[in-house]
Design an enzyme around this catalytic site. Structure first.
Site, PDB file in Angstrom:
ATOM      1  N   ARG A  80       0.894  -1.130   0.030  1.00 37.30           N
ATOM      2  CA  ARG A  80       0.000  -0.010   0.005  1.00 37.30           C
ATOM      3  C   ARG A  80       0.610   1.222   0.088  1.00 37.30           C
ATOM      4  O   ARG A  80       0.552   2.205  -0.710  1.00 37.30           O
ATOM      5  CB  ARG A  80      -0.992  -0.089   1.319  1.00 37.30           C
ATOM      6  CG  ARG A  80      -2.007  -0.961   0.997  1.00 37.30           C
ATOM      7  CD  ARG A  80      -3.025  -1.113   2.194  1.00 37.30           C
ATOM      8  NE  ARG A  80      -4.105  -2.132   1.772  1.00 37.30           N
ATOM      9  CZ  ARG A  80      -5.009  -2.530   2.582  1.00 37.30           C
ATOM     10  NH1 ARG A  80      -4.981  -2.142   4.078  1.00 37.30           N
ATOM     11  NH2 ARG A  80      -6.025  -3.205   2.253  1.00 37.30           N
ATOM     12  N   TYR A 119      -6.006  -1.576  -6.869  1.00 33.76           N
ATOM     13  CA  TYR A 119      -5.465  -2.745  -6.251  1.00 33.76           C
ATOM     14  C   TYR A 119      -4.692  -2.341  -4.854  1.00 33.76           C
ATOM     15  O   TYR A 119      -4.798  -1.287  -4.517  1.00 33.76           O
ATOM     16  CB  TYR A 119      -4.343  -3.575  -7.351  1.00 33.76           C
ATOM     17  CG  TYR A 119      -3.107  -2.786  -7.684  1.00 33.76           C
ATOM     18  CD1 TYR A 119      -2.782  -1.841  -7.113  1.00 33.76           C
ATOM     19  CD2 TYR A 119      -2.557  -3.551  -8.727  1.00 33.76           C
ATOM     20  CE1 TYR A 119      -1.625  -0.958  -7.813  1.00 33.76           C
ATOM     21  CE2 TYR A 119      -1.147  -3.013  -9.171  1.00 33.76           C
ATOM     22  CZ  TYR A 119      -1.200  -1.764  -9.022  1.00 33.76           C
ATOM     23  OH  TYR A 119       0.372  -1.174  -9.361  1.00 33.76           O
ATOM     24  N   GLU A 120      -4.329  -3.497  -4.074  1.00 31.68           N
ATOM     25  CA  GLU A 120      -4.100  -3.396  -2.903  1.00 31.68           C
ATOM     26  C   GLU A 120      -4.826  -2.765  -1.861  1.00 31.68           C
ATOM     27  O   GLU A 120      -4.611  -2.209  -0.864  1.00 31.68           O
ATOM     28  CB  GLU A 120      -2.560  -2.776  -2.678  1.00 31.68           C
ATOM     29  CG  GLU A 120      -1.528  -3.089  -3.885  1.00 31.68           C
ATOM     30  CD  GLU A 120      -1.365  -4.616  -3.657  1.00 31.68           C
ATOM     31  OE1 GLU A 120      -1.887  -5.352  -2.894  1.00 31.68           O
ATOM     32  OE2 GLU A 120      -0.748  -5.287  -4.694  1.00 31.68           O
ATOM     33  N   GLY A 121      -6.147  -2.902  -2.097  1.00 30.53           N
ATOM     34  CA  GLY A 121      -7.231  -2.550  -1.391  1.00 30.53           C
ATOM     35  C   GLY A 121      -7.768  -1.405  -1.962  1.00 30.53           C
ATOM     36  O   GLY A 121      -7.261  -0.029  -2.038  1.00 30.53           O
ATOM     37  N   GLN A 176      -9.526   1.914   1.708  1.00 26.99           N
ATOM     38  CA  GLN A 176      -8.720   2.500   2.615  1.00 26.99           C
ATOM     39  C   GLN A 176      -9.502   3.486   3.380  1.00 26.99           C
ATOM     40  O   GLN A 176      -9.001   3.663   4.594  1.00 26.99           O
ATOM     41  CB  GLN A 176      -7.920   3.251   1.740  1.00 26.99           C
ATOM     42  CG  GLN A 176      -6.882   2.539   0.672  1.00 26.99           C
ATOM     43  CD  GLN A 176      -6.158   1.420   1.244  1.00 26.99           C
ATOM     44  OE1 GLN A 176      -5.596   1.775   2.155  1.00 26.99           O
ATOM     45  NE2 GLN A 176      -6.243   0.097   0.808  1.00 26.99           N
TER      46      GLN A 176
END
Length: 515
Positions: A294, A434-436, A441
Site C-alpha cells: 500500500r 489494487y492493494e485495497g 482505505q
C-alpha cells in the site's frame, strides 16, 4: 514519445534539508551522507532514464504473452532485469544476512520512485518480490529464510501475493482455496486465484507464490485463513530448482493498463506448499506484504504523475498556439508557447505542487518505517499505520487526476497514442483499485486507524501540527501564507475525526458514508 529525467535534486533536498537523514538517530542513517546518497541516486537515475524509461512504451504496446504455459515479457525486459539484478538494486534495503545491502527503507523509496516513474509495469516484478521477501523475512522459519530469501534478494527468483479469487476480493473470508496436510510438513494447495500481478515471467528461474488458503477443519471466515509458500518449481534441500509444481497460468488478463506486467489467473492443482507463520494466522502474515504494498502503490500514484508532468511541461514549452494575453512572448514565431497561457500554467503548477508534496509525505513515511523497524519506536509505528491508508488513497486519487491534467495539456494530441500520454492515465488508474480499493482505505482509516491505540497516533499527529505552528508563530510572512491556513485545516480535521469517532458505534452507516 515521452522522456523522463529523475528529479534527483528534489530528492536530495528532501533527504538532507527537510528530513536531515544523515543527522537522524536511526541505525544506519549515519551512512546517509549527502555524497553517498547523491552517488546512489545518480547511478539509479542513469538506469531509470537510459534503460527503463525507453522500455515503458514497448511494454505498453507489446504487452505479455502466454506461450505453452509460460509468460513472455516484452522485448528488452529480460536484459533490463538482468542489468538491475547485476547492479544489486533489487537488494538495496534488504537484510545483509541474506545478500542485501542493508540500506534504509528511505533510500530504497527514493530509488523506487525513479523505477516507477520510468516504467511502472516493469518495476512491479521486483516490487512484488520485495513484498514477498518481507513477509518471509518476518514470518518465516530459519529453513524457509535460508531457502528463499537469498534468491529473492537477487531476484533470481521473483515473488507474488495470491489473495483474490473469482468470487471474493475484499471479503477474503469467503475464499475457497484449500490446503490439505500431507503429514510431512507440507500441504497440497488447490484452488484458483485471479488478478495476480507478476504471476509468471521469463525474467527469473523460479516464482515464489505466497498463497492464502484454508486448512480443512479451520474456522470459517478470516479467522481460518493460513498463508503458504508455493514455488512454481519445487526447491531441493540444497536450494536447487527441481520439478514443476502443480502451479499453472490459466490465462493472462486483458487490462486497461500496465500491459508490461503479467496479470495472471493462477491455478493450483494439488501444488506442494509449506505453511508461512502460524495456522489460521495467514492474514496477519500477508498484511506484512500488503502494508508495504500500500505504501508502494501510494508511491506509484505520484510517480506516474511526475512522469506525466514532465512530458506536459516540455510540450507546453514547445507547442505554439495563440498569444499571451499581456503581449507576445515569442515575437519571432507565429505564436507563443502554450505555457504562457494562465490556465495551462495553473494546471502545471497544480501537478507540480502535488508531486512535490506527495514525495515529501512518502519520504517522511519511509523514514517513520525505518524508525519503527530499526529503533523499535512504537510511536513511529502507530503514526505510519495511521498515514498508510491516507498515502495510498489520496496519492493515487490525486495522482490519477494529475495524469489526466497532464494529458489535457496536450489537447487532442494527448488523446492519440503518438505522444504516449494515455499510457500514464491508463497505468495510473489501477493504483486506485489494487492493494485495497480506495473506498476500503477510507473505511480502514475511519473504522480502524483513527481510534487505534485509544487515538494516540491521531492525537500525536495533531500535536505535531500544533507544535510546528507554535514554533514558527513569530514569522509574519509564514503566518499568513501557511500557519493560519494550516491551523484552520487542523481544526477542521479534528472536528471531522471527532465526528467519526463519536458516531462510529452509534451510527456506523453515517460515519462510513462520510469516510
Amino acid at each position: 514519445m515521452t522522456t523522463y529525467t529523475p528529479p534527483t535534486q528534489d530528492m536530495t533536498f528532501l533527504l538532507h534539508d527537510v528530513l536531515k537523514a544523515d543527522q537522524a538517530d536511526i541505525p544506519g542513517y549515519d551512512e546517509m551522507s549527502p555524497d553517498f546518497t547523491s552517488a546512489v541516486l545518480d547511478e539509479a537515475s542513469k538506469l531509470a532514464r537510459d534503460v527503463l524509461a525507453p522500455l515503458n512504451r514497448v511494454g505498453d504496446e507489446e504487452g505479455c504473452t502466454l506461450e505453452n504455459g509460460v509468460v513472455r515479457t516484452p522485448t528488452g525486459f529480460k536484459a533490463a532485469f538482468d542489468q538491475m539484478r547485476e547492479g544489486g538494486w533489487t537488494g538495496l534495503d534488504c537484510d545483509p544476512e541474506y545478500g542485501g545491502q542493508g540500506m534504509p527503507y528511505l533510500l530504497g523509496t527514493a530509488v523506487g520512485e525513479m523505477w516507477v516513474s520510468a516504467n511502472m509495469a516493469f518495476n512491479m516484478y521486483q516490487g512484488l518480490t520485495h513484498g514477498a521477501y518481507s513477509a518471509i523475512h518476518v514470518h518465516g522459519n530459519d529453513a524457509q529464510k535460508a531457502t528463499y530469501l537469498p534468491k529473492m534478494v537477487t531476484c533470481d527468483w521473483t515473488g507474488t501475493m495470491n489473495l483474490t479469487e473469482p468470487h471474493c476480493g475484499t471479503d477474503l473470508g469467503m475464499l475457497r482455496t484449500k490446503a490439505e496436510p500431507q503429514g510431512d510438513g507440507t500441504y497440497k494447495i488447490t484452488g484458483t486465484k485471479i488478478f495476480i500481478s507478476a504471476g509468471d515471467n521469463d525474467l527469473a528461474d523460479n516464482v515464489i507464490h505466497l498463497v492464502l488458503a484454508r486448512i480443512a477443519g479451520a474456522p470459517e471466515g478470516v479467522k481460518g485463513i493460513s498463508l503458504f509458500i508455493v514455488p512454481k518449481y519445487l526447491v531441493g534441500e540444497d536450494g536447487s530448482v527441481g520439478a514443476a509444481n502443480g502451479v499453472s497460468v490459466g490465462a493472462l488478463e486483458e487490462k486497461m493498463g500496465i500491459h508490461g506486467n503479467a496479470t495472471c489467473v493462477m491455478n493450483f492443482d494439488g501444488a506442494v506448499g509449506t505453511l508461512l507463520g502460524e495456522e489460521n494466522k495467514g492474514l496477519k502474515a500477508m498484511f506484512t506484504m500488503m502494508n508495504e504494498a500500500r505504501m508502494g502503490v501510494g508511491l506509484q500514484g505520484y510517480s506516474q504523475a511526475e512522469a506525466a508532468y514532465q512530458a506536459a511541461v516540455e510540450y507546453a514549452r514547445e507547442r505554439l498556439q495563440g498569444r499571451a494575453v499581456t503581449g507576445m512572448e515569442n515575437p519571432d514565431g507565429p505564436a507563443d508557447p502554450i505555457i504562457v497561457h494562465p490556465d495551462v500554467r495553473r494546471s502545471l503548477m497544480d501537478q507540480k505542487s502535488f508531486t512535490e508534496g506527495a514525495r515529501a509525505l512518502t519520504f517522511w513515511g519511509a523514514q517513520l518505517i525505518d524508525r519503527a523497524h530499526r529503533n523499535g519506536d512504537a510511536e513511529a509505528h502507530g503514526l505510519i499505520s495511521l498515514l498508510t491508508p491516507v498515502i495510498k488513497g489520496f496519492q493515487t486519487d490525486k495522482g490519477f487526476e494529475s495524469c489526466v491534467q497532464a494529458q489535457q495539456v496536450f489537447g487532442g494530441h494527448g488523446y492519440i497514442e503518438e505522444h504516449g500520454m494515455s499510457q500514464f492515465v491508463r497505468d495510473a488508474r489501477i493504483t486506485m483499485i489494487y492493494e485495497g480499493a480506495n473506498g476500503v482505505q477510507a473505511l480502514d482509516l475511519v473504522g480502524r486507524k483513527l481510534a487505534a491505540d485509544g487515538g494516540k497516533p491521531l492525537m500525536g499527529f495533531f500535536e505535531m501540527v500544533k507544535g510546528f505552528i507554535k514554533e514558527h508563530a513569530g514569522d509574519a510572512e509564514l503566518k499568513e501564507s501557511l500557519l493560519d491556513p494550516l491551523k484552520a485545516a487542523s481544526k477542521d480535521l479534528q472536528a471531522a475525526a471527532m465526528y467519526f469517532m463519536e458516531n462510529g458505534m452509534k451510527n456506523p452507516n453515517a460515519a462510513l458514508a462520510g469516510s
